[in-house]
Design an enzyme around this catalytic site. Structure first.
Site, PDB file in Angstrom:
ATOM      1  N   ASP A  63      -1.726   8.582 -21.773  1.00  0.00           N
ATOM      2  CA  ASP A  63      -2.325   7.340 -22.271  1.00  0.00           C
ATOM      3  C   ASP A  63      -1.541   6.117 -21.826  1.00  0.00           C
ATOM      4  O   ASP A  63      -0.364   6.204 -21.467  1.00  0.00           O
ATOM      5  CB  ASP A  63      -2.464   7.365 -23.795  1.00  0.00           C
ATOM      6  CG  ASP A  63      -1.129   7.432 -24.526  1.00  0.00           C
ATOM      7  OD1 ASP A  63      -0.214   8.118 -24.037  1.00  0.00           O
ATOM      8  OD2 ASP A  63      -1.017   6.798 -25.592  1.00  0.00           O
ATOM      9  N   GLU A  92       1.083   8.915 -26.750  1.00  0.00           N
ATOM     10  CA  GLU A  92       2.472   8.439 -26.877  1.00  0.00           C
ATOM     11  C   GLU A  92       2.529   6.977 -27.273  1.00  0.00           C
ATOM     12  O   GLU A  92       3.404   6.564 -28.037  1.00  0.00           O
ATOM     13  CB  GLU A  92       3.216   8.665 -25.554  1.00  0.00           C
ATOM     14  CG  GLU A  92       4.727   8.434 -25.615  1.00  0.00           C
ATOM     15  CD  GLU A  92       5.141   6.993 -25.355  1.00  0.00           C
ATOM     16  OE1 GLU A  92       6.317   6.664 -25.580  1.00  0.00           O
ATOM     17  OE2 GLU A  92       4.275   6.188 -24.936  1.00  0.00           O
TER      18      GLU A  92
END
Length: 520
Positions: A142, A207
């Protein structure tokens, strides 16, 4: 009277003489340490276990292939908007994309792959010697949001090339590692590579919103299977080129810990009223005064009590005089260096627990005195402090019973991983870096931000945070900022780095020590 003067004069001479002798002894000791301290020598001159490593030569065909794959990854907007909103469609697209561009990884008999929490990936690569403890490489899929209107030179999800740099969100955080790791493994498997030491690859999908679904579920799966890891390598610190003033040459910093973190809410509640009849103190005024006290009274300097001490000692020999003399003798000059470093925000973060007021909310109408005022404070906790010590400091500094103090969330600084000559993970990473870039200085460092790796502390004692991404002055601001980019050459270097790292980890043990740190 004369005798008294003589006695005073003798006493004065004794004191001055003692001070001069002490100063001379300290100077001699500091000089000896300056001339003898080289903590980088260590295993560089040792005889490493021989291994038949496969070399990777990137020709034009490979170059076009790996850059094409990387660009396609950047064009998939795997954005984490908030803890409740991610681009699930893009995450599913990314899964399909990985299977397409790395067919050997997903079909190899030595690789076991599984999806975790729908979008994260866990790969287990089987080793031929199961008695060798495995390790883990981490990265995350991400990215943070980005808008072209913020001032990007190229659309943030275009992967456009400008002057041999690829621009796009995720180029350095963290799709360069995601793609570099898998591309390296793909090339190794195609060449018939069969690892001696097994390893894992974990790719989290959240994350940027603290990894509670991705990384934490990967940890859960590994714990259920009783996995213990020799070391973990995640994103973190880069190669700094021209960033550290006075340092001769670039330096690769390997993060051995992360600062802790705390989000604290301050609030004041009072009866509302009309602005035409204001009280002596309003909720906003009381809270503003509390916030001002926090900003005017920073937490104490702690330079030299955490991993930053090792950083400067490892770099000392690459400074010129007088900085070399000072950096080699932190036992004497830590307070002085701490005072210098605290003058700039970026280096002040190495010196202490930092305090940042990030949100202030109050009022609904211009003629109403608000009943509630709230402020949010983010603190990044130095390795030498605990979360509880920081909370106690906030209570003592605010010192006003009318201000309610609440911990929203927080955690202690991460344990400091080993970095000496007996540290397998650190030394293997260091060797891999120096094999590629022999003129670099390698040093342990501290991450002031947080990564997914913090969730893995129960699986390994040694967690490192590093990728060979080159940062020149100003590049750090691209991280989560505008015009995030990486050079095409640097991305190729990442692929080669992981290609070599996989193979370097196959040795059974580190060589015997050749030299050690000189300590006084």
């Amino acid at each position: 009277m004369k005798e008294t003067k003589i006695k005073l004069w003798k006493f004065f001479k004794v004191i001055v003489g003692s001070l001069l002798i002490t100063t001379l002894v300290l100077f001699i000791a500091a000089t000896i340490r300056t001339l003898s301290l080289d903590v980088n020598l260590g295993l560089q001159l040792a005889h490493w276990e021989k291994s038949k490593n496969i070399s990777l030569v990137i020709d034009q065909r490979h170059r076009e292939e790996l850059l094409g794959n990387f660009k396609e990854a950047l064009r998939i907007p795997t954005v984490s908007f908030s803890e409740t909103e991610s681009n699930a469609t893009a995450l599913r697209h990314f899964d399909t994309f990985l299977r397409k561009v790395f067919p050997t990884v997903f079909s190899s008999s030595v690789v076991h792959h599984e999806l975790v929490a729908n979008y994260s990936h866990l790969f287990r690569v089987q080793g031929s010697q199961p008695d060798l403890v495995p390790y883990l490489l981490l990265a995350h899929i991400d990215v943070v949001p980005a808008k072209e209107s913020d001032g990007w030179e190229a659309p943030p999800f275009s992967a456009e090339e400008i002057d041999d740099f690829i621009y796009g969100r995720g180029t350095i955080d963290d799709k360069c590692a995601v793609m570099g790791i898998l591309q390296a493994l793909e090339y190794l498997l195609i060449r018939g590579y069969a690892p001696r030491r097994g390893f894992y690859i974990g790719l989290g999908h959240d994350e940027e919103i603290r990894g509670f679904r991705g990384a934490m579920n990967i940890v859960r799966v590994m714990k259920e299977r009783g996995v213990k890891l020799l070391f973990v390598l995640d994103e973190g610190l880069p190669i700094l080129d021209g960033v550290i003033g006075g340092l001769y040459g670039p330096a690769a910093l390997i993060g051995v810990s992360e600062k802790g973190s705390a989000n604290v809410k301050l609030s004041v509640t009072m009866a509302p009223g009309h602005s035409s009849m204001p009280p002596r103190e309003s909720s906003i005024g009381i809270l503003a005064a509390a916030v001002k006290r926090l900003e005017e009274n920073p937490l104490p300097r702690l330079f030299g009590y955490g991993p930053e001490r090792e950083t400067f000692e490892h770099l000392a020999h690459k400074f010129g005089f007088p900085l070399k003399f000072i950096m080699s003798n932190l036992w004497l000059f830590s307070p002085l260096i701490g005072r210098v470093l605290e003058r700039k925000p970026d280096t002040n973060a190495l010196v202490r627990t930092t305090t940042a007021v990030t949100m202030f909310k109050a009022g609904v109408k211009v003629n109403i005195i608000p009943s509630l005022a709230e402020a949010y404070v983010n603190l990044r906790i130095h390795s030498a402090q605990t979360l509880q010590e920081v909370l106690d400091f906030i209570h003592n500094t605010v010192g006003d019973q009318r201000v309610k103090i609440e911990l929203i969330d927080g955690f202690d600084p991460l344990p400091v991983s080993s970095s000496d000559e007996r540290s397998f993970g650190f030394q293997i990473i260091k060797k891999t870096v120096l094999d590629m870039f022999p003129t670099l200085t390698v040093a342990p460092g501290i991450c002031i931000g947080n990564t997914d790796s913090r969730h893995f502390k129960d699986l390994s004692n040694d967690i490192y945070r590093f990728a060979p991404v080159w940062f020149k002055p100003g590049d750090a601001q691209r991280f989560h900022g505008i015009n995030e980019r990486i050079s095409k050459k640097n991305y190729e270097e990442l692929v080669v780095f992981y290609f070599n790292l996989f193979q370097n980890c196959d040795i059974q043990k580190l060589p015997e020590l050749h030299a050690s740190i000189h300590e006084l």
